[in-house]
Design a protein around this motif. Structure first.
Motif, PDB file in Angstrom:
ATOM      1  N   LYS A 272       0.834  -1.191   0.000  1.00 44.92           N
ATOM      2  CA  LYS A 272       0.000   0.000   0.000  1.00 44.92           C
ATOM      3  C   LYS A 272       0.875   1.250   0.000  1.00 44.92           C
ATOM      4  N   VAL A 273       0.414   2.273  -0.699  1.00 45.73           N
ATOM      5  CA  VAL A 273       1.059   3.576  -0.677  1.00 45.73           C
ATOM      6  C   VAL A 273       0.061   4.561  -0.100  1.00 45.73           C
ATOM      7  N   ARG A 274       0.472   5.233   0.959  1.00 48.35           N
ATOM      8  CA  ARG A 274      -0.425   6.187   1.606  1.00 48.35           C
ATOM      9  C   ARG A 274      -0.650   7.379   0.682  1.00 48.35           C
ATOM     10  N   VAL A 275      -1.909   7.708   0.437  1.00 48.77           N
ATOM     11  CA  VAL A 275      -2.252   8.812  -0.444  1.00 48.77           C
ATOM     12  C   VAL A 275      -3.078   9.826   0.331  1.00 48.77           C
ATOM     13  N   SER A 276      -2.656  11.074   0.289  1.00 49.72           N
ATOM     14  CA  SER A 276      -3.388  12.145   0.968  1.00 49.72           C
ATOM     15  C   SER A 276      -4.036  13.042  -0.069  1.00 49.72           C
ATOM     16  N   PHE A 277      -5.151  13.652   0.288  1.00 49.68           N
ATOM     17  CA  PHE A 277      -5.882  14.480  -0.657  1.00 49.68           C
ATOM     18  C   PHE A 277      -6.252  15.812  -0.026  1.00 49.68           C
ATOM     19  N   SER A 278      -5.957  16.883  -0.715  1.00 50.48           N
ATOM     20  CA  SER A 278      -6.355  18.224  -0.309  1.00 50.48           C
ATOM     21  C   SER A 278      -6.300  19.093  -1.553  1.00 50.48           C
ATOM     22  N   MET A 279      -7.434  19.254  -2.237  1.00 50.11           N
ATOM     23  CA  MET A 279      -7.414  19.950  -3.512  1.00 50.11           C
ATOM     24  C   MET A 279      -8.633  20.839  -3.641  1.00 50.11           C
ATOM     25  N   LEU A 280      -8.382  22.095  -3.994  1.00 53.64           N
ATOM     26  CA  LEU A 280      -9.430  23.014  -4.380  1.00 53.64           C
ATOM     27  C   LEU A 280      -9.321  23.234  -5.879  1.00 53.64           C
ATOM     28  N   PHE A 281     -10.379  23.706  -6.498  1.00 49.05           N
ATOM     29  CA  PHE A 281     -10.364  23.879  -7.944  1.00 49.05           C
ATOM     30  C   PHE A 281     -10.684  25.315  -8.305  1.00 49.05           C
ATOM     31  N   ALA A 282      -9.879  25.878  -9.206  1.00 48.72           N
ATOM     32  CA  ALA A 282     -10.067  27.252  -9.644  1.00 48.72           C
ATOM     33  C   ALA A 282     -11.366  27.366 -10.432  1.00 48.72           C
ATOM     34  N   PRO A 283     -11.938  28.577 -10.495  1.00 49.06           N
ATOM     35  CA  PRO A 283     -13.098  28.788 -11.371  1.00 49.06           C
ATOM     36  C   PRO A 283     -12.747  28.409 -12.803  1.00 49.06           C
TER      37      PRO A 283
ATOM     38  N   SER B 240      -1.500  27.933  -6.360  1.00 55.69           N
ATOM     39  CA  SER B 240      -1.530  26.664  -7.094  1.00 55.69           C
ATOM     40  C   SER B 240      -2.943  26.133  -7.259  1.00 55.69           C
ATOM     41  N   GLN B 241      -3.845  26.540  -6.379  1.00 54.26           N
ATOM     42  CA  GLN B 241      -5.207  26.013  -6.434  1.00 54.26           C
ATOM     43  C   GLN B 241      -6.224  27.001  -6.990  1.00 54.26           C
ATOM     44  N   LEU B 242      -5.995  28.288  -6.809  1.00 57.12           N
ATOM     45  CA  LEU B 242      -7.064  29.243  -7.086  1.00 57.12           C
ATOM     46  C   LEU B 242      -6.680  30.367  -8.045  1.00 57.12           C
ATOM     47  N   LEU B 243      -5.487  30.336  -8.630  1.00 54.94           N
ATOM     48  CA  LEU B 243      -5.120  31.353  -9.605  1.00 54.94           C
ATOM     49  C   LEU B 243      -6.160  31.347 -10.729  1.00 54.94           C
ATOM     50  N   PRO B 244      -6.785  32.494 -11.025  1.00 52.89           N
ATOM     51  CA  PRO B 244      -7.890  32.493 -11.991  1.00 52.89           C
ATOM     52  C   PRO B 244      -7.415  32.283 -13.426  1.00 52.89           C
ATOM     53  N   TYR B 245      -8.331  31.799 -14.259  1.00 53.84           N
ATOM     54  CA  TYR B 245      -8.034  31.620 -15.673  1.00 53.84           C
ATOM     55  C   TYR B 245      -8.094  32.958 -16.389  1.00 53.84           C
ATOM     56  N   THR B 246      -7.014  33.290 -17.078  1.00 56.67           N
ATOM     57  CA  THR B 246      -6.929  34.508 -17.867  1.00 56.67           C
ATOM     58  C   THR B 246      -5.772  34.383 -18.839  1.00 56.67           C
ATOM     59  N   ALA B 247      -5.888  35.050 -19.995  1.00 57.64           N
ATOM     60  CA  ALA B 247      -4.774  35.102 -20.949  1.00 57.64           C
ATOM     61  C   ALA B 247      -3.962  36.374 -20.775  1.00 57.64           C
ATOM     62  N   ASP B 248      -4.289  37.168 -19.739  1.00 60.26           N
ATOM     63  CA  ASP B 248      -3.584  38.414 -19.451  1.00 60.26           C
ATOM     64  C   ASP B 248      -2.260  38.079 -18.768  1.00 60.26           C
ATOM     65  N   ARG B 249      -1.183  38.122 -19.509  1.00 59.41           N
ATOM     66  CA  ARG B 249       0.123  37.724 -18.974  1.00 59.41           C
ATOM     67  C   ARG B 249       0.593  38.673 -17.878  1.00 59.41           C
TER      68      ARG B 249
END
Length: 369
Positions: free
Chosen positions: A9-20, A320-329
């Motif tokens: 067994k490999v211990r797997v942890s989960f903690s993930m939010l998803f950006a809009p 890493s989790q919530l940076l919004p989607y945009t093409a504005d560099r």
């Protein structure tokens, strides 16, 4: 393939939010249910990178020596039926990339079911056990739910010889092998260096040095250390419906990465409004893991002394989790600069603030990632 009936067994942890979602994208369709849609089985055989001729020195630079499994069951009948329905609904969005004649990218951004499958905890736990290292769904959402469709012309390769820019891929077979001829999943039983030398010299990969996966049953999949194994899909000679679903995974342990530049992973067709923020989030995630590793190495005492590192990890986690989607560099650049202010301070002060002069290599690597 080496027998692998015994596995740990490999211990797997989960903690993930998803950006809009990106502008113009909507997740639609049925929801995913692990109990209903999965029928997970452990593969009976696995290949180790040493079996392909890789040196121990090379393998030690990676997070695992796993190379590839044989086919194993992933989806139940209801799960396969639901995935097929979602692929049919989205098929009109397929494009031609530089390498693949008909491909649909980032399906997890458009399908509730596919998004749930890509981020399934049960599936991540299984592939982690197979690979013997903790794997998570790729932090770049555009890499999740990649679908390869049969080319319009049967003479075309479904996918050419290549190695992946993502470290681990699960290739799930979505159509019955009785409905087509050809389309075999093939891999080179040698090292990446050997394959690249032969291809560069125009010799091609020797037939006796290549291996076929075998029968590709609908709902089954193969897990591969895709950045370390050259592979392709042969042309389909009969039938028009040979579809695979590809899910990318990355190891939670930070090691040698196959792709550190955006230009290496851009296929010419991914929308920049998705790709640029996803890449920025991925780099923040890598920096976050390096900072977390530094804190783990130097223990509780140093955690208290180096508050700037703790602040940096929180800002990097948010980015890493919530940076919004945009093409504005410019907006992306400002967000990234804000997320690493504390990391820069940590790099500048870590050595001088500790009487023993702590090693700041991980922090410097995080800043440069």
């Amino acid at each position: 393939m080496a027998d692998s009936s015994k596995h740990k067994k490999v211990r797997v942890s989960f903690s993930m939010l998803f950006a809009p979602l990106p502008p113009g994208f909507r997740r639609e369709g049925p929801a995913f249910n692990e109990q209903l849609h999965l029928a997970l089985k452990f593969p009976t055989k696995r290949v180790h990178l040493s079996d392909l001729g890789n040196s121990e020195a090379h393998i030690s630079s990676l997070v695992t020596g796993f190379a590839q499994s044989n086919a194993f069951q992933v989806l139940s009948a209801p799960g396969m039926a639901t995935l097929s329905g979602e692929i049919e609904r989205l098929e009109h969005l397929a494009v031609a990339s530089q390498r693949i004649p008909r491909v649909l990218r980032g399906a997890s951004l458009r399908s509730r079911f596919i998004h749930g499958l890509c981020h399934s905890q049960a599936l991540a736990s299984l592939v982690s056990e197979i690979a013997q290292t903790e794997l998570i769904a790729h932090p770049m959402e555009i890499m999740n739910g990649h679908i390869n469709l049969t080319p319009a012309e049967n003479t075309q390769f479904v996918d050419r010889w290549h190695r992946d820019t993502t470290q681990f891929v699960l290739v799930l077979f979505c159509t019955s092998p009785d409905g087509y001829d050809g389309g075999e999943f093939e891999f080179f039983a040698g090292t990446v260096a050997e394959a690249e030398l032969l291809l560069k010299e125009g010799k091609g990969l020797p037939e006796d040095g290549c291996r076929l996966l075998g029968r590709q049953e609908q709902g089954s999949a193969v897990l591969q250390h895709g950045s370390e194994v050259y592979h392709r899909v042969r042309p389909v000679s009969r039938g028009k419906n040979r579809t695979t679903f590809v899910q990318s995974f990355v190891p939670k342990a930070i090691g040698k990465e196959p792709c550190s530049r955006l230009s290496d992973t851009y296929n010419g067709v991914d929308p920049l409004v998705c790709l640029l923020p996803d890449w920025a989030r991925f780099r923040c995630w890598r920096a976050l893991r390096l900072c977390e590793n530094w804190l783990e190495v130097h223990g509780a005492l140093e955690k208290q002394k180096h508050v700037s590192v703790q602040r940096a990890t929180q800002k990097l986690r948010d980015a890493s989790q919530l940076l919004p989607y945009t093409a504005d560099r410019h907006a992306l650049s400002e967000s990234l600069n804000a997320s690493v202010v504390d990391l820069r301070a940590a790099v500048d002060s870590a050595s001088s603030s500790c009487p023993h002069g702590l090693d700041t290599t991980l922090l410097k690597n995080a800043l440069n990632t």
